[in-house]
Design a protein around this motif. Structure first.
Motif, PDB file in Angstrom:
ATOM      1  N   LEU A 197       0.690  -1.272  -0.026  1.00 19.78           N
ATOM      2  CA  LEU A 197       0.110  -0.032  -0.099  1.00 19.78           C
ATOM      3  C   LEU A 197       0.906   1.150  -0.092  1.00 19.78           C
ATOM      4  O   LEU A 197       0.417   2.393  -0.015  1.00 19.78           O
ATOM      5  CB  LEU A 197      -1.037  -0.039   1.247  1.00 19.78           C
ATOM      6  N   ASP A 198       2.336   1.028   0.132  1.00 23.69           N
ATOM      7  CA  ASP A 198       3.203   2.167  -0.193  1.00 23.69           C
ATOM      8  C   ASP A 198       3.411   2.783  -1.341  1.00 23.69           C
ATOM      9  O   ASP A 198       4.100   1.862  -2.173  1.00 23.69           O
ATOM     10  CB  ASP A 198       4.297   1.985   0.910  1.00 23.69           C
ATOM     11  N   ILE A 199       2.664   3.703  -1.874  1.00 28.01           N
ATOM     12  CA  ILE A 199       2.713   4.088  -3.317  1.00 28.01           C
ATOM     13  C   ILE A 199       3.966   5.072  -3.559  1.00 28.01           C
ATOM     14  O   ILE A 199       4.178   5.627  -4.644  1.00 28.01           O
ATOM     15  CB  ILE A 199       1.374   4.719  -3.962  1.00 28.01           C
ATOM     16  N   ARG A 200       4.553   5.441  -2.393  1.00 28.52           N
ATOM     17  CA  ARG A 200       5.451   6.473  -2.810  1.00 28.52           C
ATOM     18  C   ARG A 200       6.714   6.117  -3.638  1.00 28.52           C
ATOM     19  O   ARG A 200       7.086   7.101  -4.208  1.00 28.52           O
ATOM     20  CB  ARG A 200       6.342   6.826  -1.512  1.00 28.52           C
ATOM     21  N   PRO A 201       7.285   4.816  -3.624  1.00 27.05           N
ATOM     22  CA  PRO A 201       8.002   4.423  -4.570  1.00 27.05           C
ATOM     23  C   PRO A 201       7.854   4.529  -5.994  1.00 27.05           C
ATOM     24  O   PRO A 201       8.597   4.709  -7.099  1.00 27.05           O
ATOM     25  CB  PRO A 201       8.471   2.947  -4.351  1.00 27.05           C
ATOM     26  N   ARG A 235       7.804   8.073  -7.194  1.00 29.97           N
ATOM     27  CA  ARG A 235       9.018   8.714  -7.563  1.00 29.97           C
ATOM     28  C   ARG A 235       9.596   8.008  -8.847  1.00 29.97           C
ATOM     29  O   ARG A 235      10.616   8.668  -9.201  1.00 29.97           O
ATOM     30  CB  ARG A 235      10.235   8.283  -6.334  1.00 29.97           C
ATOM     31  N   ASN A 236       8.996   7.136  -9.570  1.00 31.01           N
ATOM     32  CA  ASN A 236       9.530   6.477 -10.703  1.00 31.01           C
ATOM     33  C   ASN A 236       8.554   7.270 -11.767  1.00 31.01           C
ATOM     34  O   ASN A 236       7.425   6.981 -12.021  1.00 31.01           O
ATOM     35  CB  ASN A 236       8.991   5.090 -10.701  1.00 31.01           C
ATOM     36  N   LEU A 269       3.275   5.939 -17.435  1.00 31.27           N
ATOM     37  CA  LEU A 269       2.586   4.774 -17.950  1.00 31.27           C
ATOM     38  C   LEU A 269       1.312   4.566 -17.278  1.00 31.27           C
ATOM     39  O   LEU A 269       0.372   4.205 -17.956  1.00 31.27           O
ATOM     40  CB  LEU A 269       3.485   3.537 -17.665  1.00 31.27           C
ATOM     41  N   ILE A 270       1.377   4.792 -16.097  1.00 33.73           N
ATOM     42  CA  ILE A 270       0.188   4.574 -15.443  1.00 33.73           C
ATOM     43  C   ILE A 270      -1.094   5.760 -16.004  1.00 33.73           C
ATOM     44  O   ILE A 270      -2.133   5.200 -16.099  1.00 33.73           O
ATOM     45  CB  ILE A 270       0.137   4.840 -13.781  1.00 33.73           C
ATOM     46  N   PHE A 271      -0.515   6.923 -16.014  1.00 28.36           N
ATOM     47  CA  PHE A 271      -1.538   7.844 -16.610  1.00 28.36           C
ATOM     48  C   PHE A 271      -2.109   7.535 -18.018  1.00 28.36           C
ATOM     49  O   PHE A 271      -3.139   7.826 -18.374  1.00 28.36           O
ATOM     50  CB  PHE A 271      -0.973   9.199 -16.777  1.00 28.36           C
ATOM     51  N   ALA A 272      -1.030   7.076 -18.800  1.00 29.54           N
ATOM     52  CA  ALA A 272      -1.321   6.564 -19.923  1.00 29.54           C
ATOM     53  C   ALA A 272      -2.347   5.589 -20.130  1.00 29.54           C
ATOM     54  O   ALA A 272      -3.297   5.323 -20.737  1.00 29.54           O
ATOM     55  CB  ALA A 272      -0.462   6.191 -21.126  1.00 29.54           C
TER      56      ALA A 272
END
Length: 203
Positions: free
Chosen positions: A108-112, A115-116, A122-125
């Motif tokens: 559940l830690d999305i910080r890494p 930072r990428n 890619l996630i937004f696309a």
């Protein structure tokens, strides 16, 4: 059975999305864990193409059952698909690769991820892709029915059948695009797909 107004239907629809993610993503994770390239890319292409096949079948079967027995039974049949997928996953999916103690907290830690930069892009696309894909697949039948009844359009087949055929076309297209990405590179395949999608608007 339980929907009674907007908010109850909204909540249950959210749970449906959770069920979709809970069946789709473990299969995709199994592919990434247990195949190496180039088999992994081929398997992912087939996996996503079969998803289009499932969409086409769900539109056609759901529409047919809705015509015969009413819309509630149509939703019940769709829910049965998730039950079957759960059974298949439970029986056949491998456990997957664990990454040590405490992995459930790190999940559940999305910080890494944030930072990428390439991963975020890619996630937004992919979010945009899912937006247009599910807008078409979810609202396709309703749009065609409205075009037929309010807009005076005529179709050679029923809106349900037409939407099913349109979704079914996605199977060979996904396979061909995946093959093109492996053969000519992702950028070339992506630019070609964008050009094809933009062509009707240009005309």
């Amino acid at each position: 059975v339980l929907a009674d107004g907007f908010w109850s239907a909204f909540l249950l629809r959210v749970l449906t999305g959770v069920g979709l993610a809970g069946t789709y993503m473990p299969g995709l994770k199994a592919l990434s864990d247990h195949f190496d390239e180039p088999v992994r890319s081929r398997a992912a292409t087939i996996y996503t193409s079969v998803f289009a096949l499932g969409t086409a079948l769900s539109i056609w079967i759901g529409g047919s059952i809705g015509d015969w027995y009413g819309w509630r039974w149509s939703f019940a049949a769709a829910a049965l698909g998730n039950v079957i997928a759960f059974g298949v996953g439970w029986a056949f999916l491998p456990e997957g690769r664990a990454d040590g103690a405490g992995s459930s907290r790190r999940l559940l830690d999305i910080r890494p991820v944030l930072r990428n930069r390439p991963a975020v892009r890619l996630i937004f696309a992919y979010t945009g892709h899912l937006w247009e894909m599910f807008a078409f697949r979810i609202w396709g039948v309703a749009f065609l029915v409205a075009a037929e009844k309010a807009g005076g359009a005529t179709f050679p087949v029923s809106p349900v059948t037409l939407a099913s055929i349109a979704a079914l076309i996605g199977v060979p297209v996904s396979l061909a695009t995946g093959w093109a990405a492996m053969r000519f590179g992702r950028r070339t395949a992506l630019l070609t797909a964008i050009a094809v999608a933009a062509a009707p608007a240009a005309v």
